[in-house]
Scaffold this active site. Structure first.
Site, PDB file in Angstrom:
ATOM      1  N   ASP A   1      -0.124  -7.424   1.198  1.00 45.19           N
ATOM      2  CA  ASP A   1       0.450  -6.097   1.440  1.00 45.19           C
ATOM      3  C   ASP A   1       1.978  -6.131   1.458  1.00 45.19           C
ATOM      4  O   ASP A   1       2.615  -5.441   2.248  1.00 45.19           O
ATOM      5  CB  ASP A   1      -0.083  -5.501   2.743  1.00 45.19           C
ATOM      6  CG  ASP A   1       0.101  -3.980   2.807  1.00 45.19           C
ATOM      7  OD1 ASP A   1       0.240  -3.359   1.744  1.00 45.19           O
ATOM      8  OD2 ASP A   1       0.122  -3.428   3.922  1.00 45.19           O
TER       9      ASP A   1
ATOM     10  N   SER B   1       4.946   2.295   7.929  1.00 44.04           N
ATOM     11  CA  SER B   1       4.566   1.224   7.008  1.00 44.04           C
ATOM     12  C   SER B   1       5.764   0.664   6.274  1.00 44.04           C
ATOM     13  O   SER B   1       6.553   1.409   5.692  1.00 44.04           O
ATOM     14  CB  SER B   1       3.577   1.752   5.971  1.00 44.04           C
ATOM     15  OG  SER B   1       2.282   1.726   6.444  1.00 44.04           O
TER      16      SER B   1
ATOM     17  N   HIS C   1       0.818  -1.219   0.000  1.00 45.54           N
ATOM     18  CA  HIS C   1       0.000   0.000   0.000  1.00 45.54           C
ATOM     19  C   HIS C   1       0.851   1.267   0.000  1.00 45.54           C
ATOM     20  O   HIS C   1       0.374   2.341  -0.334  1.00 45.54           O
ATOM     21  CB  HIS C   1      -0.983  -0.005   1.182  1.00 45.54           C
ATOM     22  CG  HIS C   1      -0.386   0.289   2.518  1.00 45.54           C
ATOM     23  ND1 HIS C   1      -0.071  -0.689   3.434  1.00 45.54           N
ATOM     24  CD2 HIS C   1      -0.053   1.450   3.116  1.00 45.54           C
ATOM     25  CE1 HIS C   1       0.417  -0.136   4.527  1.00 45.54           C
ATOM     26  NE2 HIS C   1       0.441   1.169   4.358  1.00 45.54           N
TER      27      HIS C   1
END
Length: 497
Positions: free
Chosen positions: A174, A247, A144
């Site tokens: 992901d 992330s 993402h």
């Protein structure tokens, strides 16, 4: 970083970083690289003796040794927006343009003759983290983070910057793989998430809110967590502080080995609130290897909706323990349908691997390859049996996990029933079942409502009120009702009065 928002008791997965760009298309790559063998880091040992005080791991040494292999990722791309102008009344109050004679002209120019906004692409920018797994520039991060990216810039701790190529990405897990044109880079040591224990100390390094190479620490709260949305990942839950920008960053154990990729949090505010989730490195490396060998990632599917088995459902289905994945619906024509799976079956194992909760099933099935054959240990009609299924392709249609629903003859159960009419069956898309006209007592307490369709009792399909009465008469202190509301089906456990 993705955020799972807690709002009105609903768990909703959302991107954590504002303007995050994610999920680049998968492209083939054939990079020659080998993962560095885990190199242990000397850390203070934790004593179990009551007379000796325990010591914290040596986080400073881990950071010093492996921090240079953690990178900051800046992504630029394009986001679609519309040029909608206010469409309120022209009274000078609701309309911010007042009585401007050019308002209608500009509105039509920007929105089109039908008054709808004309989408256009505007530049967007986001940041994330990643870590180097090969000295020749192979980097792991979240899918993402790089979704729809036009340009990806990787910045090292020595302030060198490189334009990165997205070699491949798998939105379902992901995980994304990047490549920069550099040599002799520092790399992390890769561990195994299978060896991780609940309660262990762990360390995260990343760029929260753009603060590069920030270090936070905590403990492992749980393993194999299933998040809403048919997750293909058995997440590692920790209380390590991660925030927007974390992330794709690594999660280290006390030996300095990467055992996860920080990916999601639960939050009401968009910031850290004590619950963070990481993709197990074992899962991430499987995805990376598939991208390296095949240039793409295929996920398998079974074609069922499943839900957890609580104690009431276990009693209803005569299970010794409240474990397994209860099949609430089977997709027509799916691998599950062809294998003979039925609503009311409880999947207890896949190829001998136990299924304790419904969340255990999607990751196991998803990581298989379409066309693989699996043996499912199931509980049906009070006894154990085995079903063999040939898995399909998840890209065609994914399996789902049924969410817990507040859904479900007057008497001890509290239901007023009547047969379904022909047009009602057609509208509901069913060939059997009875309509619930009213719910009270135990049924209402379980959340069953008037207008719901009762399809089965303890896994046995029902077509008439008499069949329901007969099935209820054979039930013990509880009963499992298969309820359809709209397009959703779920077993609702009801304690009988």
């Amino acid at each position: 970083m993705k955020t799972v928002s807690l709002k009105s008791t609903r768990l909703v997965i959302a991107l954590l970083a504002a303007g995050v760009i994610g999920g680049a298309g998968v492209t083939a790559f054939h990079a020659e690289h080998a993962h560095a063998a885990p190199a242990p880091v000397v850390a203070a040992s934790l004593s179990t003796s009551t007379s000796t005080p325990t010591a914290l791991p040596d986080f400073a040494q881990i950071t010093q040794r492996y921090g240079p292999a953690v990178v900051n990722i800046t992504v630029t791309g394009l986001t679609k927006t519309s040029n909608e102008l206010p469409m309120a009344g022209r009274n000078g109050q609701d309309d911010p343009f007042g009585n401007d004679p050019f308002f209608e002209f500009f509105r039509r120019f920007q929105q089109g003759q039908d008054g709808q906004g004309v989408p256009r692409e505007v530049p967007s920018r986001a940041q994330g983290s990643g870590f180097i797994i090969n000295p020749n520039g192979i980097i792991l991060t979240n899918a993402h983070v790089v979704r729809n990216a036009k340009e990806v810039i990787v910045k090292l701790t020595d302030h060198r910057e490189f334009r990165a190529k997205v070699l491949g990405a798998d939105p379902k897990t992901d995980v994304a793989v990047l490549k920069i044109d550099a040599r002799n880079l520092p790399v992390v040591a890769l561990g195994s998430s299978a060896d991780l224990r609940v309660g262990e100390w762990v360390l995260a390094i990343g760029s929260p809110f753009g603060f590069e190479n920030s270090v936070t620490a905590g403990v492992v709260s749980a393993k194999g967590r299933s998040l809403p949305g048919d997750s293909a990942v058995p997440f590692i839950q920790t209380d390590v502080a991660v925030n927007p920008g974390n992330s794709g960053g690594p999660l280290f154990n006390t030996r300095g080995q990467v055992i996860g990729i920080n990916s999601q949090i639960y939050s009401q505010t968009g910031g850290f609130e004590g619950l963070s989730f990481a993709i197990p490195i074992d899962t991430a490396l499987k995805i990376e290897q598939k991208l390296a060998t095949a240039g793409k990632v295929e996920h398998a599917r079974l074609g069922v909706s499943v839900q957890d088995v609580n104690q009431t459902l276990a009693n209803s289905f005569k299970l010794a323990t409240p474990e397994g994945a209860l099949v609430s619906s089977v997709e027509k024509g799916s691998p599950a349908d062809k294998a003979g799976l039925q609503s009311g079956d409880v999947i207890q194992s896949v190829n001998g691997q136990p299924i304790v909760s419904s969340g255990d099933l999607p990751p196991i099935i998803s990581m298989d390859t379409p066309g693989d054959t699996v043996k499912l240990g199931i509980w049906r009609n009070g006894s154990a049996t085995t079903v063999t299924a040939k898995l399909g392709d998840a890209n065609e249609k994914t399996a789902t996990v049924a969410s817990s629903a507040n859904a479900a003859d007057h008497g001890k159960i509290g239901l007023a029933l009547r047969p379904l009419q022909g047009d009602e069956k057609q509208q509901a898309g069913v060939d059997h079942g009875v309509l619930i006209e009213d719910a009270s007592g135990p049924a209402a307490m379980a959340g069953i409502q008037s207008g719901d369709v009762l399809l089965a009792v303890n896994g046995t399909p029902v077509k008439s009120v008499e069949q329901v009465r007969s099935a209820l008469a054979k039930s013990g202190k509880s009963v499992a009702l298969l309820i359809q509301r709209g397009d959703d089906k779920i077993f609702v456990p009801v304690q009988l009065g």
